[in-house]
Scaffold this motif. Structure first.
Motif, short mmCIF file in Angstrom:
data_model
loop_
_atom_site.label_atom_id
_atom_site.label_comp_id
_atom_site.label_asym_id
_atom_site.label_seq_id
_atom_site.Cartn_x
_atom_site.Cartn_y
_atom_site.Cartn_z
N MET A 1 0.84 -1.20 0.00
CA MET A 1 0.00 0.00 0.00
C MET A 1 0.88 1.25 0.00
N THR A 2 0.38 2.29 -0.64
CA THR A 2 1.11 3.55 -0.73
C THR A 2 0.39 4.60 0.11
N LEU A 3 1.13 5.25 0.97
CA LEU A 3 0.60 6.29 1.84
C LEU A 3 0.68 7.64 1.13
N VAL A 4 -0.43 8.37 1.11
CA VAL A 4 -0.45 9.71 0.53
C VAL A 4 -0.62 10.71 1.65
N LEU A 5 0.33 11.63 1.75
CA LEU A 5 0.33 12.64 2.81
C LEU A 5 0.28 14.04 2.20
N GLY A 6 -0.77 14.77 2.51
CA GLY A 6 -0.90 16.14 2.05
C GLY A 6 -0.23 17.13 2.97
N ALA A 7 -0.30 18.39 2.60
CA ALA A 7 0.39 19.44 3.36
C ALA A 7 -0.11 19.52 4.79
N ALA A 8 -1.42 19.35 5.01
CA ALA A 8 -1.96 19.46 6.36
C ALA A 8 -1.46 18.32 7.24
N ASP A 9 -1.41 17.09 6.69
CA ASP A 9 -0.89 15.96 7.45
C ASP A 9 0.56 16.21 7.86
N ILE A 10 1.36 16.68 6.91
CA ILE A 10 2.78 16.88 7.17
C ILE A 10 3.00 18.00 8.18
N ALA A 11 2.17 19.04 8.11
CA ALA A 11 2.28 20.13 9.08
C ALA A 11 2.03 19.64 10.50
N ARG A 12 1.16 18.66 10.68
CA ARG A 12 0.89 18.09 12.00
C ARG A 12 2.07 17.25 12.49
N LEU A 13 2.79 16.63 11.56
CA LEU A 13 3.84 15.68 11.93
C LEU A 13 5.21 16.32 12.12
N GLU A 96 8.84 -1.17 -3.83
CA GLU A 96 7.48 -0.77 -3.46
C GLU A 96 7.41 0.75 -3.26
N CYS A 97 6.41 1.38 -3.84
CA CYS A 97 6.18 2.81 -3.60
C CYS A 97 5.52 2.95 -2.23
N LEU A 98 6.27 3.45 -1.27
CA LEU A 98 5.79 3.53 0.10
C LEU A 98 4.92 4.74 0.35
N ALA A 99 5.26 5.87 -0.29
CA ALA A 99 4.54 7.10 0.03
C ALA A 99 4.70 8.14 -1.07
N VAL A 100 3.66 8.98 -1.15
CA VAL A 100 3.70 10.19 -1.98
C VAL A 100 3.38 11.35 -1.05
N LEU A 101 4.25 12.36 -1.02
CA LEU A 101 4.12 13.45 -0.06
C LEU A 101 4.20 14.80 -0.75
N ASP A 102 3.39 15.74 -0.26
CA ASP A 102 3.59 17.13 -0.65
C ASP A 102 4.96 17.58 -0.13
N GLY A 103 5.70 18.32 -0.95
CA GLY A 103 7.07 18.64 -0.58
C GLY A 103 7.30 19.98 0.07
N GLY A 104 6.27 20.84 0.13
CA GLY A 104 6.51 22.20 0.59
C GLY A 104 7.02 22.31 2.02
N GLY A 105 6.30 21.71 2.96
CA GLY A 105 6.69 21.81 4.36
C GLY A 105 8.01 21.14 4.64
N ILE A 106 8.22 19.98 4.04
CA ILE A 106 9.48 19.26 4.25
C ILE A 106 10.65 20.06 3.68
N THR A 107 10.45 20.69 2.52
CA THR A 107 11.52 21.48 1.91
C THR A 107 11.92 22.63 2.82
N ALA A 322 -3.76 8.86 3.70
CA ALA A 322 -4.65 7.91 3.04
C ALA A 322 -3.83 6.82 2.37
N GLU A 323 -4.22 5.57 2.57
CA GLU A 323 -3.54 4.43 1.95
C GLU A 323 -4.21 4.10 0.62
N HIS A 324 -3.40 3.89 -0.40
CA HIS A 324 -3.91 3.55 -1.73
C HIS A 324 -3.17 2.34 -2.27
N ARG A 325 -3.90 1.49 -2.97
CA ARG A 325 -3.29 0.34 -3.63
C ARG A 325 -2.97 0.75 -5.07
N LEU A 326 -1.68 0.96 -5.34
CA LEU A 326 -1.28 1.45 -6.66
C LEU A 326 -1.02 0.32 -7.66
#
Length: 348
Positions: A1-13, A96-107, A322-326
């Protein structure tokens, strides 16, 4: 499964991640030769946009990352961010593609953390004044990162825009040290700062070498990843000990370095140390308290990978995203997620 993390999720983490420790560890890997950082190839089109596919592989973490960074200055006139990025993180063992993440906050977080790491290893200890040329999001992130790791007694800041300065002050509030000075010019900031951070998307130099003083450390951070854009003139780049995050990337994407060579301020065969080599002790940074040190920060995918690994593991533990089956292969079970190896660099 591939985890998708948006900007709001990443801001919390991100507040739960020791970003400085993660970035320092990945630079140490680079400095010891445990991993390699290649220069990204730029893709350009008919407009002013540049797309950079930035890649990194860490066998220590068991991860591979590709960050697609889009640098589109004309977005500002559309009311859109001028830079956007997306990270794809895969297992280096299984693909395996583990995750797709918005890059703004991490950058932003890893950029500021890298300045902290460079300052820790290159600046004189006990500096009192942090100077910021530019007061945008990167400046806010830098103040927060330094406050958590290496607090300063004073902050001196300058921006072309008074609105940007006002937003900087509102955003940080009580996180600013007791003494915060709004400077009238970049020259004033340079003269006042023990540690100077340039954080502007400048095309032409905003800092001249003649403004720098003995014992100072400079983090040149803000210029876009283009060989014609720079914040420091050639004299500033040549004033003291020069360190880069990655030689291949700097010679390809750092206008500060490329233009200093073109001006004749630096020799064409200059070979600056990499920050990772200084961290690992395989290269010398500062040699005396009177040295001027300059860290030319272009930003590299290894830094993104180091932080993303911890964010992914925290998200899985907390049930965020959100987990997605790619692919059909995602039906397989029992595959260990390699990001767990970075748990040791999270803050408590």
């Amino acid at each position: 499964m591939t985890l998708v993390l948006g900007a709001a999720d990443i801001a919390r983490l991100l507040p739960l991640v020791d970003v400085v420790a993660a970035v320092e560890a990945i630079h140490r890997d680079l400095g010891t030769g445990a991993m390699e950082q290649l220069a990204p190839a730029a893709m350009t089109g008919g407009d002013d946009g540049v797309f950079l596919p930035m890649t990194a592989r860490s066998d220590r973490l068991g991860l591979v990352a590709v960050k697609l960074m889009a640098d589109i200055p004309s977005n500002a006139s559309r009311g859109l961010p001028s830079q956007r990025s997306t990270l794809v993180v895969s297992s280096s063992r299984t693909g395996e593609c583990l995750a797709v993440l918005d890059g703004g906050g991490i950058t932003r977080a890893r950029t500021a953390a890298t300045s902290v790491v460079a300052t820790t290893h290159l600046a004189n200890p006990g500096g009192h004044t942090l100077g910021l040329i530019g007061a945008g999001n990167l400046a806010v992130e830098h103040v927060r990162a330094f406050a958590a790791a290496t607090p300063f007694d004073r902050v001196v800041v300058w921006s072309r825009s008074s609105d940007t300065v006002d937003r900087f002050l509102r955003e940080l509030g009580s996180q600013l040290p007791g003494a915060c000075v709004i400077a009238s010019s970049p020259k004033e900031v340079a003269h006042e700062a023990d540690v100077l951070c340039t954080l502007t998307p400048s095309v032409d130099p905003v800092v001249l070498g003649e403004w720098l003083h003995d014992g100072q450390h400079v983090n040149a951070v803000g210029a876009r990843p283009r060989a014609t854009h720079r914040e420091l003139d050639g004299a500033a780049m040549a004033r003291g000990t020069l360190v880069v995050d990655s030689r291949p990337t700097a010679f390809s994407k750092s206008g500060d370095l490329v233009q200093a060579i073109a001006d004749g301020a630096l020799a064409a065969d200059v070979a600056p140390a990499e920050l990772g080599e200084v961290v690992a002790g395989t290269a010398i940074g500062r040699t005396s308290s009177s040295d001027i040190t300059v860290f030319d920060s272009t930003g590299i995918a290894a830094q993104d990978l180091a932080v993303a690994a911890v964010v992914i593991e925290l998200a899985r533990q907390g049930g965020l995203g959100a987990e997605h089956r790619l692919s059909a292969a995602d039906l397989l079970t029992g595959v260990e997620h390699p990001a767990s190896s970075l748990l040791g660099v999270m803050s408590s």
